[in-house]
Design an enzyme around this catalytic site. Structure first.
Site, PDB file in Angstrom:
ATOM      1  N   ASP A   1       0.830  -1.211   0.000  1.00  0.00           N
ATOM      2  CA  ASP A   1       0.000   0.000   0.000  1.00  0.00           C
ATOM      3  C   ASP A   1       0.861   1.257   0.000  1.00  0.00           C
ATOM      4  O   ASP A   1       0.501   2.277  -0.577  1.00  0.00           O
ATOM      5  CB  ASP A   1      -0.923   0.015   1.221  1.00  0.00           C
ATOM      6  CG  ASP A   1      -2.119  -0.914   1.039  1.00  0.00           C
ATOM      7  OD1 ASP A   1      -2.140  -1.647   0.034  1.00  0.00           O
ATOM      8  OD2 ASP A   1      -3.007  -0.905   1.900  1.00  0.00           O
TER       9      ASP A   1
ATOM     10  N   ASP B   1      -0.735  -5.333   5.314  1.00  0.00           N
ATOM     11  CA  ASP B   1      -2.120  -4.851   5.433  1.00  0.00           C
ATOM     12  C   ASP B   1      -3.183  -5.818   4.906  1.00  0.00           C
ATOM     13  O   ASP B   1      -4.204  -6.032   5.549  1.00  0.00           O
ATOM     14  CB  ASP B   1      -2.292  -3.550   4.640  1.00  0.00           C
ATOM     15  CG  ASP B   1      -1.491  -2.401   5.186  1.00  0.00           C
ATOM     16  OD1 ASP B   1      -0.408  -2.647   5.744  1.00  0.00           O
ATOM     17  OD2 ASP B   1      -1.931  -1.252   5.040  1.00  0.00           O
ATOM     18  N   LYS B   2      -2.965  -6.320   3.701  1.00  0.00           N
ATOM     19  CA  LYS B   2      -4.017  -7.121   3.088  1.00  0.00           C
ATOM     20  C   LYS B   2      -3.746  -8.612   3.182  1.00  0.00           C
ATOM     21  O   LYS B   2      -4.675  -9.413   3.186  1.00  0.00           O
ATOM     22  CB  LYS B   2      -4.195  -6.731   1.609  1.00  0.00           C
ATOM     23  CG  LYS B   2      -4.555  -5.282   1.414  1.00  0.00           C
ATOM     24  CD  LYS B   2      -5.832  -4.917   2.152  1.00  0.00           C
ATOM     25  CE  LYS B   2      -6.016  -3.430   2.286  1.00  0.00           C
ATOM     26  NZ  LYS B   2      -4.933  -2.697   2.935  1.00  0.00           N
TER      27      LYS B   2
ATOM     28  N   CYS C   1       6.300  -1.941   8.719  1.00  0.00           N
ATOM     29  CA  CYS C   1       6.684  -0.577   9.067  1.00  0.00           C
ATOM     30  C   CYS C   1       6.362  -0.318  10.547  1.00  0.00           C
ATOM     31  O   CYS C   1       5.273  -0.679  11.016  1.00  0.00           O
ATOM     32  CB  CYS C   1       5.951   0.422   8.187  1.00  0.00           C
ATOM     33  SG  CYS C   1       6.410   0.193   6.459  1.00  0.00           S
TER      34      CYS C   1
ATOM     35  N   GLU D   1      -7.230   4.318  -0.072  1.00  0.00           N
ATOM     36  CA  GLU D   1      -6.962   5.153   1.104  1.00  0.00           C
ATOM     37  C   GLU D   1      -6.706   6.590   0.652  1.00  0.00           C
ATOM     38  O   GLU D   1      -6.239   6.827  -0.459  1.00  0.00           O
ATOM     39  CB  GLU D   1      -5.726   4.616   1.840  1.00  0.00           C
ATOM     40  CG  GLU D   1      -5.982   3.266   2.470  1.00  0.00           C
ATOM     41  CD  GLU D   1      -4.775   2.680   3.186  1.00  0.00           C
ATOM     42  OE1 GLU D   1      -4.952   1.656   3.861  1.00  0.00           O
ATOM     43  OE2 GLU D   1      -3.668   3.235   3.065  1.00  0.00           O
TER      44      GLU D   1
ATOM     45  N   SER E   1      -5.345   5.278   5.676  1.00  0.00           N
ATOM     46  CA  SER E   1      -4.200   4.472   6.084  1.00  0.00           C
ATOM     47  C   SER E   1      -4.214   4.376   7.603  1.00  0.00           C
ATOM     48  O   SER E   1      -4.710   5.283   8.277  1.00  0.00           O
ATOM     49  CB  SER E   1      -2.935   5.168   5.610  1.00  0.00           C
ATOM     50  OG  SER E   1      -1.864   4.878   6.472  1.00  0.00           O
TER      51      SER E   1
HETATM   52 FE1  FES Z   1       3.862  -3.527   4.937  1.00  0.00          FE
HETATM   53 FE2  FES Z   1       4.988  -1.039   5.420  1.00  0.00          FE
HETATM   54  S1  FES Z   1       5.477  -2.506   3.829  1.00  0.00           S
HETATM   55  S2  FES Z   1       3.413  -2.084   6.503  1.00  0.00           S
END
Ligand code: FES
Length: 578
Positions: A83, A125-126, A193, A457, A484
């Site tokens: 993302d 995230d996904k 992250c 987002e 986000s």
């Molecule tokens: Fe997956 Fe930043 S690359 S949260």
């Protein structure tokens, strides 16, 4: 030694065995392996981004664990999109749809390979929600291994701070050299992250749901601890197989409620309110925004991690991780909910207590001159008195809207603003840059819902507002899109029904007055042409405008986006594909 389930040795299986077995032996299995439980290791490893770049190593360790426990493992890959790399471009429209693709890829691998059980390994995230959805859909013994967290960069820099540094550099408040330095080192290791965005939120929730081993979420990627957990995960799936402990026995109504309690207490990403209902849907469990609201009104925020708190997410594991959070939240949890250990949440906590886990793990924090209380606070002395999320309803959002209440300045908790309406985020961003958005404005960005363009987002718009000291205290954003996990500021998203479905957000016009009342959970149109109107007049205006809505033509879609936008459920149900 565990054996394959008898009903898999059916007439069908016997008929196809000669060719199918030859093919399996061709992947390196032995004849003995054919009689052992066939175990899928579904992994989102790949060079797609730091969340996934190290996962194939973990998959291989999990494979050793499966072999050690008497199973026959088979690693299958489907990597995920980033993302962060897609953010702010058309590519972001693929993000929510990618969750469905990853869930379907897992389903495909499990069904086509006739697997008896599965390990899922992912971190972003996904991919994390996709794997949990797949586990629920497949209803086989399944366990999830979270991919772990990234270390913070220099001066505790995390990815969500790089945009702020860029704004500072543009304002000449930071040198080019310093900006370049922080950007170069913002992602210093593999892993998620290091702020509490959607990826870390979902890793935490996988454990809160009972689907991951206690203490496995948010381990620093690359630490030997992760390899140990991967091996144990490989061992554990065989135990699940023995006990016929399938995913639907763990992913119960109580497990969903436990996840919602933890989500409120960590002030997690609003995106979890798309993923949890999608998981619940697979198992015909109930999910309602009313329950989300009730839980957030009574559970305090206790996790002191960016963006709501002060520390990077890489500190969470050292404070005792999810077990330390759940231990604090005991009074709110279903302690009798079953988990992948074969024990309940309460029994897992008692076991860790006995092992001295809660005393020993925080010793890692001493390296940073921190104590557990700096990261995980007691419920009696929380970071915020109520949960991180709020649900709003009203004539703009009859089916609900969500916001991260913990990221909103006090003065914006009750706000009436003048509508500035845009049908795409690029125009809204330009308006902010050109200073057309002024204090007291309510910025509306619509036609961003899942059924219109995949629900991207609105990160750069939220960032532009939040990084402006005046606008962050005086402008609200309202959208049928989403945010986000790193977004800050007064942002109301997931407005339902979405504009493309004829929701009232489509009827808002410039200079309408919009009320956001977080305490009372309201999002209402209260005036037009800059003047407040009576409720009856507002009803009449909305009715009239909705009957005469100008036609909105979404961009022509092909391929995956066409498939997704035509077949997805609305955001309040989770945006899953029907
Ligand atoms: Fe997956 Fe930043 S690359 S949260």
């Amino acid at each position: 030694m565990p054996h394959r389930k008898k009903d898999r040795l059916s007439i069908e299986r016997r008929a196809q065995a000669p060719e199918a077995d030859a093919l399996r032996l061709g992947t390196g299995w032995t004849k003995a392996d054919l009689e052992k439980p066939w175990t899928l290791i579904e992994c989102s490893g790949g060079d797609s981004h730091p969340c996934s770049v190290h996962l194939s190593d973990l998959a291989r360790v999990a494979r050793d664990g499966v072999i050690e426990a008497g199973g026959a493992p088979s690693i299958h890959y489907c990597t995920d999109m980033c993302d962060g790399i897609a953010q702010g471009t058309e590519a972001m429209s693929y993000s929510l749809a990618s969750r469905e693709v990853l869930a379907m890829a897992s389903e495909l691998h499990a069904q086509a390979g006739h697997f008896d059980g599965a390990i899922f390994i992912s971190g972003c995230d996904k991919s994390v929600p996709a794997h949990l959805i797949a586990a629920a859909r497949l209803r086989i013994p399944a366990i999830f291994m979270p991919g772990g967290v990234m270390q913070a960069g220099p001066s505790d820099t995390t990815l969500d701070m790089v945009g702020t540094y860029y704004s500072r550099y543009r304002r000449r408040a930071m040198t080019r050299k310093d900006y370049q330095f922080y950007r170069t080192h913002a992602c210093p290791t593999a892993g998620t992250c290091a702020f509490l965005g959607t990826a870390n939120t979902m890793q935490i929730l996988s454990e809160a749901l009972g689907m991951a081993l206690p203490g496995s979420a948010l381990l620093p990627a690359g630490y030997m601890l992760q390899a140990r957990i991967a091996r144990r995960t490989g061992n554990t799936v065989l135990k699940l197989f023995d006990k016929r402990l399938t995913a639907e026995r763990i992913l119960t109504q109580e497990a969903i409620e436990n996840a919602l309690v933890v989500l409120a207490a960590i002030s997690g990403s609003t995106n979890a309110l798309l993923h949890l209902p999608a998981i619940a849907h697979e198992l015909d469990l109930e999910f309602s925004l009313e329950t989300v609201s009730k839980i957030n009104n009574r559970v305090p925020v206790i996790l002191n991690v960016r963006p709501t708190g002060s520390h990077p997410a890489s500190m969470v594991w050292a404070a005792g991780g999810v077990p330390a959070i759940m231990r604090e939240l005991r009074e709110y949890l279903h302690l009798d909910a079953l988990t992948v250990t074969g024990k309940t949440v309460g029994e897992n906590l008692a076991q860790l207590e006995k092992e001295g886990f809660f005393q020993n793990r925080p010793r890692f924090l001493e390296n940073y001159s921190l104590g557990k209380i700096d990261i995980v606070r007691p419920v009696t002395d929380p970071l915020k008195d109520t949960g991180g999320l709020a649900v709003l309803w009203g004539n703009i959002a009859p089916d609900g809207a969500v916001m991260k209440r913990s990221a909103v300045e006090k003065e914006m908790m009750h706000f009436t603003g003048k509508a500035r309406v845009y049908d795409n985020p690029a125009d809204a961003l330009e308006a902010i840059y050109e200073k057309k958005i002024r204090p007291g404005d309510a910025l509306v960005i619509r036609y961003q819902g899942p059924r219109c363009n995949g629900m991207p987002e609105q990160y750069y718009v939220t960032e532009a507002i939040a990084s402006d000291r005046i606008l962050s205290r005086s402008v609200a954003l309202i959208t049928d899109g989403r945010f986000s996990g790193g977004s800050k500021g007064p942002c109301v998203g997931h407005v339902c029904p979405e504009a493309a479905d004829g929701g009232p957000i489509a009827a808002i016009e410039d200079d309408d007055l919009i009320l956001i009342d977080v305490e009372n959970g309201r999002l209402d149109l209260v005036g037009a042409d800059g003047e407040e109107e009576s409720e009856a007049e507002i009803d009449r205006i909305l009715k009239d405008r909705l009957q005469n809505l100008p036609e909105h033509r979404p961009p022509a879609r092909t391929g995956l986006l066409a498939l997704y936008t035509e077949n997805c459920a609305p955001a309040n149900l989770g945006g899953y594909m029907r």
